[in-house]
Design a protein around this motif. Sequence first.
Motif, mmCIF file in Angstrom:
data_model
loop_
_atom_site.group_PDB
_atom_site.id
_atom_site.type_symbol
_atom_site.label_atom_id
_atom_site.label_comp_id
_atom_site.label_asym_id
_atom_site.label_seq_id
_atom_site.Cartn_x
_atom_site.Cartn_y
_atom_site.Cartn_z
ATOM 1 N N CYS A 57 0.842 -1.191 0.000
ATOM 2 C CA CYS A 57 0.000 0.000 0.000
ATOM 3 C C CYS A 57 0.883 1.250 0.000
ATOM 4 O O CYS A 57 1.805 1.356 0.815
ATOM 5 C CB CYS A 57 -0.917 -0.006 1.221
ATOM 6 N N GLU A 70 -7.481 -11.903 -9.446
ATOM 7 C CA GLU A 70 -8.114 -10.658 -9.005
ATOM 8 C C GLU A 70 -7.246 -9.471 -9.371
ATOM 9 O O GLU A 70 -6.011 -9.545 -9.349
ATOM 10 C CB GLU A 70 -8.360 -10.683 -7.499
ATOM 11 N N THR A 74 -8.132 -3.255 -7.593
ATOM 12 C CA THR A 74 -9.346 -3.428 -6.800
ATOM 13 C C THR A 74 -9.017 -3.716 -5.345
ATOM 14 O O THR A 74 -9.679 -3.205 -4.423
ATOM 15 C CB THR A 74 -10.199 -4.561 -7.389
ATOM 16 N N ARG A 75 -7.970 -4.517 -5.115
ATOM 17 C CA ARG A 75 -7.565 -4.829 -3.742
ATOM 18 C C ARG A 75 -7.051 -3.576 -3.022
ATOM 19 O O ARG A 75 -7.322 -3.370 -1.839
ATOM 20 C CB ARG A 75 -6.480 -5.908 -3.755
ATOM 21 N N ASP A 77 -7.961 -0.436 -3.636
ATOM 22 C CA ASP A 77 -9.109 0.431 -3.346
ATOM 23 C C ASP A 77 -9.902 -0.072 -2.150
ATOM 24 O O ASP A 77 -10.336 0.709 -1.293
ATOM 25 C CB ASP A 77 -10.016 0.527 -4.581
ATOM 26 N N ASP A 78 -10.092 -1.390 -2.062
ATOM 27 C CA ASP A 78 -10.832 -1.942 -0.923
ATOM 28 C C ASP A 78 -10.068 -1.741 0.377
ATOM 29 O O ASP A 78 -10.664 -1.485 1.434
ATOM 30 C CB ASP A 78 -11.099 -3.435 -1.158
ATOM 31 N N HIS A 79 -8.737 -1.839 0.306
ATOM 32 C CA HIS A 79 -7.925 -1.660 1.524
ATOM 33 C C HIS A 79 -7.982 -0.217 2.019
ATOM 34 O O HIS A 79 -8.117 0.037 3.225
ATOM 35 C CB HIS A 79 -6.491 -2.074 1.233
ATOM 36 N N ASN A 81 -10.351 2.040 1.409
ATOM 37 C CA ASN A 81 -11.707 2.388 1.851
ATOM 38 C C ASN A 81 -12.088 1.718 3.168
ATOM 39 O O ASN A 81 -13.014 2.172 3.850
ATOM 40 C CB ASN A 81 -12.720 2.005 0.772
ATOM 41 N N SER A 82 -11.370 0.660 3.538
ATOM 42 C CA SER A 82 -11.715 -0.060 4.771
ATOM 43 C C SER A 82 -11.074 0.544 6.020
ATOM 44 O O SER A 82 -11.260 0.012 7.108
ATOM 45 C CB SER A 82 -11.310 -1.525 4.650
ATOM 46 N N CYS A 84 -7.618 2.319 5.922
ATOM 47 C CA CYS A 84 -6.165 2.530 5.856
ATOM 48 C C CYS A 84 -5.827 3.986 6.150
ATOM 49 O O CYS A 84 -4.932 4.274 6.942
ATOM 50 C CB CYS A 84 -5.629 2.141 4.486
#
Length: 278
Positions: A57, A70, A74-75, A77-79, A81-82, A84
């Motif tokens: 990251c 995958e 996308t991974r 962005d999800d990290h 938004n969760s 970080c």
Amino acid sequence: MEFPSVGKHCSEPYCKQLDFLPFKCAGCDKIFCLEHRSYDSHHCPKRLVVDRKAIVCPICNIPIPVPPGEDPNTRIDDHINSGCATTVRSTPRYPCSVRGCKNVELAPLMCNKCGRHHCVTHRFEDHHKCTGRHAPKKQPIAHPNPPATTPAPVPSSASYPGSASTTPVQTPSTPMTTIRVKLPNAQTIQNSFPATSSFSEIISFIESHREPDMHPYTLRTTYPQRVFSAADQHAPLDQLGLVPSAMILMETHHNPPPPQPSGSEGGLWQGIKSYLGW
């Protein structure tokens, strides 16, 4: 061929090269040469299953595993938004309060007088020009016709018997120096003196804190290395290298020198010189 049984042929249909150090694919379990050993070079059908990756990251520098097949974007962005970005903002950081200094510490280094955070370089009071908690932040506005004020009398400092006081009158432009003296009992005393005052003022300050039954002592500094003698008593502090601050070590002698007869300088002053080892 002399050694037909040594080595194996590449499994790529258009290669078939005999390689003495072949590579076995972890996906399809076939033998390949150096040129076709990667998944993409021989188009391995199981490359998406065994080709696992982990991206770092760019915000928190934490590796994020990416499952086969995958998209890494996308991974990421999800990290983010969760949580970080929230984790990074909650990390405590203590920037230095000195103007122009860009150092940031992870642990607080707060000054006891001004209550501000400083870096390791400016943690001491004389390094960040500490002004205390109640120092005015703004200069008062000058009045066009200021009232006449009587200047406050300058207190006279103590002088030694047989010698005149050499302490100059302190003016707003006179630089000051901070002197710390470490006593033999591990206690440290501190005081501020004008940079142009003589070394005898420091001796008078030490004598006011000295125990009555203390053995004769000598005064020295470690940086620069110097042992003070009787010839330094009238020397200014700036010429002795004690500006803007200095640490003086006080070392006692358990075998005091025999008392010497008093001369023209006076018996009390001669006794003090005997105690100082001069």
